[in-house]
Design a protein around this motif. Structure first.
Motif, PDB file in Angstrom:
ATOM      1  N   SER A 229       3.117   0.083  13.866  1.00  0.00           N
ATOM      2  CA  SER A 229       2.419   0.404  12.685  1.00  0.00           C
ATOM      3  C   SER A 229       1.092   0.970  12.925  1.00  0.00           C
ATOM      4  CB  SER A 229       2.615  -0.689  11.790  1.00  0.00           C
ATOM      5  OG  SER A 229       1.777  -0.402  10.219  1.00  0.00           O
ATOM      6  N   PRO A 230       0.702   1.726  12.117  1.00  0.00           N
ATOM      7  CA  PRO A 230      -1.123   2.134  12.270  1.00  0.00           C
ATOM      8  C   PRO A 230      -1.480   0.939  11.365  1.00  0.00           C
ATOM      9  CG  PRO A 230       0.070   3.554  10.493  1.00  0.00           C
ATOM     10  CD  PRO A 230       1.139   2.801  11.226  1.00  0.00           C
ATOM     11  N   PRO A 231      -2.896   0.664  11.530  1.00  0.00           N
ATOM     12  CA  PRO A 231      -3.668  -0.345  10.957  1.00  0.00           C
ATOM     13  C   PRO A 231      -3.434  -0.322   9.543  1.00  0.00           C
ATOM     14  CG  PRO A 231      -5.184   1.096  12.108  1.00  0.00           C
ATOM     15  CD  PRO A 231      -3.715   1.684  12.452  1.00  0.00           C
ATOM     16  N   SER A 232      -3.250   0.816   8.930  1.00  0.00           N
ATOM     17  CA  SER A 232      -3.070   0.764   7.365  1.00  0.00           C
ATOM     18  C   SER A 232      -2.492   1.992   6.745  1.00  0.00           C
ATOM     19  CB  SER A 232      -4.565   0.515   6.671  1.00  0.00           C
ATOM     20  OG  SER A 232      -5.191   1.814   6.761  1.00  0.00           O
ATOM     21  N   ALA A 233      -1.928   1.688   5.547  1.00  0.00           N
ATOM     22  CA  ALA A 233      -1.447   2.825   4.774  1.00  0.00           C
ATOM     23  C   ALA A 233      -2.406   4.094   4.825  1.00  0.00           C
ATOM     24  CB  ALA A 233      -0.904   2.463   3.561  1.00  0.00           C
ATOM     25  N   GLN A 234      -3.487   3.895   4.535  1.00  0.00           N
ATOM     26  CA  GLN A 234      -4.458   4.883   4.456  1.00  0.00           C
ATOM     27  C   GLN A 234      -4.650   5.663   5.866  1.00  0.00           C
ATOM     28  OE1 GLN A 234      -5.559   5.130   1.183  1.00  0.00           O
ATOM     29  NE2 GLN A 234      -6.235   7.003   1.882  1.00  0.00           N
TER      30      GLN A 234
ATOM     31  N   GLU B 182       0.855  -1.107   0.009  1.00  0.00           N
ATOM     32  CA  GLU B 182       0.055   0.161   0.075  1.00  0.00           C
ATOM     33  C   GLU B 182       0.870   1.260   0.238  1.00  0.00           C
ATOM     34  OE1 GLU B 182      -3.746  -1.683   2.830  1.00  0.00           O
ATOM     35  OE2 GLU B 182      -2.285  -0.333   3.543  1.00  0.00           O
ATOM     36  N   LEU B 183       2.048   1.167   0.734  1.00  0.00           N
ATOM     37  CA  LEU B 183       2.876   2.456   1.085  1.00  0.00           C
ATOM     38  C   LEU B 183       3.472   2.722  -0.448  1.00  0.00           C
ATOM     39  CD1 LEU B 183       4.142   1.962   4.531  1.00  0.00           C
ATOM     40  CD2 LEU B 183       2.746   3.984   3.685  1.00  0.00           C
TER      41      LEU B 183
ATOM     42  N   GLN C  80       4.480  13.867   1.671  1.00  0.00           N
ATOM     43  CA  GLN C  80       5.019  13.006   0.661  1.00  0.00           C
ATOM     44  C   GLN C  80       6.216  12.385   0.897  1.00  0.00           C
ATOM     45  OE1 GLN C  80       2.752  11.893  -1.733  1.00  0.00           O
ATOM     46  NE2 GLN C  80       4.638  10.387  -2.381  1.00  0.00           N
TER      47      GLN C  80
ATOM     48  N   ALA D  17       8.222   6.012   4.765  1.00  0.00           N
ATOM     49  CA  ALA D  17       7.697   4.801   5.283  1.00  0.00           C
ATOM     50  C   ALA D  17       7.689   3.712   4.493  1.00  0.00           C
ATOM     51  CB  ALA D  17       6.204   5.373   5.816  1.00  0.00           C
ATOM     52  N   ALA D  18       7.795   3.993   3.074  1.00  0.00           N
ATOM     53  CA  ALA D  18       7.594   2.862   2.274  1.00  0.00           C
ATOM     54  C   ALA D  18       8.840   2.252   2.174  1.00  0.00           C
ATOM     55  CB  ALA D  18       7.238   3.399   0.843  1.00  0.00           C
TER      56      ALA D  18
ATOM     57  N   ILE E 143       5.658   9.581   3.542  1.00  0.00           N
ATOM     58  CA  ILE E 143       5.204   8.359   2.896  1.00  0.00           C
ATOM     59  C   ILE E 143       6.242   7.648   2.115  1.00  0.00           C
ATOM     60  CG2 ILE E 143       3.788   7.739   1.091  1.00  0.00           C
ATOM     61  CD1 ILE E 143       2.030   8.356   3.423  1.00  0.00           C
ATOM     62  N   SER E 144       7.204   8.260   1.471  1.00  0.00           N
ATOM     63  CA  SER E 144       8.234   7.717   0.663  1.00  0.00           C
ATOM     64  C   SER E 144       9.310   7.036   1.779  1.00  0.00           C
ATOM     65  CB  SER E 144       9.030   8.781   0.157  1.00  0.00           C
ATOM     66  OG  SER E 144       8.455   9.216  -0.996  1.00  0.00           O
TER      67      SER E 144
ATOM     68  N   ALA F 161       9.479   0.220   5.427  1.00  0.00           N
ATOM     69  CA  ALA F 161       8.341  -0.999   5.484  1.00  0.00           C
ATOM     70  C   ALA F 161       9.145  -2.321   5.096  1.00  0.00           C
ATOM     71  CB  ALA F 161       7.291  -0.792   4.662  1.00  0.00           C
TER      72      ALA F 161
ATOM     73  N   PHE G 289       6.807   3.807  11.736  1.00  0.00           N
ATOM     74  CA  PHE G 289       6.684   4.944  10.749  1.00  0.00           C
ATOM     75  C   PHE G 289       6.435   6.205  11.632  1.00  0.00           C
ATOM     76  CE2 PHE G 289       4.330   1.188   8.641  1.00  0.00           C
ATOM     77  CZ  PHE G 289       5.248   0.859   7.920  1.00  0.00           C
TER      78      PHE G 289
ATOM     79  N   LEU H 110      -2.376   5.843   8.094  1.00  0.00           N
ATOM     80  CA  LEU H 110      -1.035   6.751   8.225  1.00  0.00           C
ATOM     81  C   LEU H 110      -1.154   7.978   7.558  1.00  0.00           C
ATOM     82  CD1 LEU H 110       1.820   6.769   9.331  1.00  0.00           C
ATOM     83  CD2 LEU H 110       2.451   5.635   7.339  1.00  0.00           C
ATOM     84  N   LEU H 111      -1.787   7.704   6.384  1.00  0.00           N
ATOM     85  CA  LEU H 111      -1.746   9.180   5.484  1.00  0.00           C
ATOM     86  C   LEU H 111      -2.682  10.005   6.574  1.00  0.00           C
ATOM     87  CD1 LEU H 111      -1.111  10.474   2.887  1.00  0.00           C
ATOM     88  CD2 LEU H 111      -2.960   9.634   1.761  1.00  0.00           C
TER      89      LEU H 111
END
Lengths: 208, 208
Positions: free
Chosen positions: B122-127, A201-202, B145, B151-152, B148-149, B155, B12, B129-130
């Motif tokens: 981790s939060p429960p989802s990427a969504q 997802e990320l 942004q 975090a990616a 997020i990069s 991960a 993250f 986290l955003l």
């Protein structure tokens, strides 16, 4: 839903394993106690599939040959073992399976399931173990002496266990056992699906 | 008294690590947060030995040379590291030390202390986290942004951690973290002294 765990509980006779597991089973419905298969005859009141899965010698040996047992042993001329299919079904259904077996069985389980939790339960001291064995008032000095000898042997194998629980206060010990097993669900190895999903997802979000 | 544990917490930006650790420290006095050494200048209100141990570049490089740091890294021209002596003193005093560092540091800690607990939050989802990063309302889209990069990338290293905590409900997550660390005290490797002692006592009792 996450997969259930497999926990092996061993310990000295008199350590209070039985009561400990009974209390844990009462605590919440996610725990189940593994049912052994045996070739010994049912005693009065015992039901097939409740106390044991009763098998003939031929049936049991066929289970061995087909690798349908997670571990097995022979005591006083009878086979006792842990049927693989039942345990795997329970774990797949998300239940935490408890298995009360001795050290050799525990080692065999660990070979087949490295992620199994091997827990050894001990009273706080040898003196306290003796006190509990004597305190029952039902055993002859010879029986008590043989239990102590047995415990002295079992103690040699304690190092092979992952965790040690000291059963001093029962409720405290039940709580620790519950925490231990629930914490095992947080292991990264049990959460690779989640890790893979959020990574993906990320990556997607990063590309947008 | 048993030795304290060493727990490394990563995750993250936006996973809620800071609040999580703050709550855990409030929960009971056995937890302490590791204090880093750094070569950056103190900001207003920061005290040496409270926020950081402030060091000159020469002092820091001498600490590296003498292997006095459990891990260190260089960010934006300044060194940051974990002083070994402070951590070891706390653990010897039976305290559970918490360390908030990033993945490379976490890997280095594990090399020096295989028994350290590496926990990824981790939060429960990427969504989600955003949503949390956006919800702060203080960051520009570019900063979000870049988080997020980052975090990616982070991960990709999740697999190196022992445990994963999903910070959905804060209180629940604090409880899980506490349970995890307390359960680590039950590891057989932390209880070899007890195991040795009861084995010896039982041997003696058997011989009597």
């Amino acid at each position: 839903m996450s997969k259930g765990t497999l926990t092996v509980i061993s310990g000295f006779s008199g350590a209070g394993k039985g009561t400990l597991m009974k209390r844990l089973l009462e605590r919440h419905g996610n725990y189940v106690l593994s049912i052994s298969a045996t070739t010994r005859s049912p005693r009065e009141g015992e039901l097939d599939g409740r106390e044991y899965f009763f098998k003939t010698r031929e049936e049991f040996e066929e289970m061995i040959a087909r690798d349908q047992l997670l571990e097995y042993a022979c005591y006083v001329g009878n086979y006792y073992g842990t049927p693989r299919s039942w345990v795997e079904e329970q774990m797949a259904a998300g239940r935490d399976v408890l298995l009360e077996i001795e050290i050799q069985g525990a080692r065999n389980i660990k070979k087949k399931y490295p992620e199994a939790l091997l827990i050894f339960v001990s009273p706080p001291s040898a003196q306290e173990l003796l006190r509990r064995l004597t305190g029952r008032g039902t055993e002859t000095p010879e029986v008590i002496q043989s239990r102590i000898s047995r415990a002295a042997e079992e103690a040699q194998g304690m190092d092979d266990y992952d965790y040690l629980l000291i059963n001093d206060d029962l409720e405290c010990c039940v709580g620790q056992l519950d925490q231990l097993i629930q914490s095992a669900h947080r292991r990264m190895s049990e959460n690779l699906e989640f890790a893979g999903k959020i990574t993906e997802e990320l990556q997607k979000m990063k590309g947008e």
